[in-house]
Write an enzyme that holds these catalytic residues in place. Structure first.
Site, PDB file in Angstrom:
ATOM      1  N   GLU A 138       0.829  -1.209   0.000  1.00  0.00           N
ATOM      2  CA  GLU A 138       0.000   0.000   0.000  1.00  0.00           C
ATOM      3  C   GLU A 138       0.865   1.261   0.000  1.00  0.00           C
ATOM      4  OE1 GLU A 138      -2.936  -0.509  -0.812  1.00  0.00           O
ATOM      5  OE2 GLU A 138      -3.128  -2.601  -0.227  1.00  0.00           O
ATOM      6  N   HIS A 150       1.767   2.297  -3.392  1.00  0.00           N
ATOM      7  CA  HIS A 150       0.706   3.014  -4.113  1.00  0.00           C
ATOM      8  C   HIS A 150       0.819   4.525  -3.911  1.00  0.00           C
ATOM      9  CE1 HIS A 150      -1.840   0.060  -6.005  1.00  0.00           C
ATOM     10  NE2 HIS A 150      -1.924  -0.658  -4.886  1.00  0.00           N
TER      11      HIS A 150
END
Length: 177
Positions: A144, A147
């Site tokens: 994550e 990202h």
């Protein structure tokens, strides 16, 4: 009211940009985004989701590990919003593990990640948190976190043969459970 948001896919330019630092954590719209991200991850059987995946370019992601059809062996944890996160230290040990991504549907890749990390982030109440994460939850955080910097798991795959379809991955998982 909490809503499941549409997830953007690889090819959308938002996924390749550096996300903006969150300035006003307490803004009602930002708090709603947190709730909507949690709902989106749950509805999509994700173990994490980053704001850029719903076309909101903020340094925010949710870590929400739990067993589900996509990750049947995932450990259980309460969904946690991590705002303006940082990796402050990491182990020397790097391990490869299978990853998928809600923004890269139908594919899995064998991705090298640090086995253990020390992290800092601000929670949804504005409090600085420090944690040490290991194994699968450390993998989710690193995925994550990527990202937020415009990096997808497919960018980290070292060998093209380390990429498989979701169907082939499910065959592997069913043999190990």
């Amino acid at each position: 009211m909490t809503a499941s948001l549409p997830i953007i896919h690889v090819g959308n330019p938002t996924l390749r940009h550096q996300a903006a630092v969150v300035e006003d954590i307490h803004a009602p719209a930002f708090q709603q985004l947190i709730d909507d991200l949690i709902a989106t991850a749950m509805q999509a059987n994700g173990v994490g989701i980053a704001a850029p995946q719903v076309a909101q370019s903020y340094r925010l992601f949710i870590v929400a590990s739990r067993p589900n059809p996509r990750y049947p062996n995932a450990p259980e944890m309460k969904p946690t919003a991590m705002i303006n996160p940082k990796i402050v230290a990491h182990s020397k040990e790097v391990v490869k593990g299978w990853e998928g991504c809600l923004s890269v549907p139908g594919m899995r890749g064998l991705v090298p990640r640090y086995q253990a990390i020390a992290v800092e982030y601000t929670n949804r109440h504005g409090q600085l948190q420090q944690q040490e994460l290991t194994d699968f939850v450390a993998r989710i955080f690193q995925h994550e976190f990527d990202h937020l910097n415009g990096v997808l798991f497919i960018d980290r795959i070292e060998n093209p043969s380390d990429m498989i379809t979701e169907q082939e991955y499910q065959k592997i998982v069913s043999q190990t459970t």
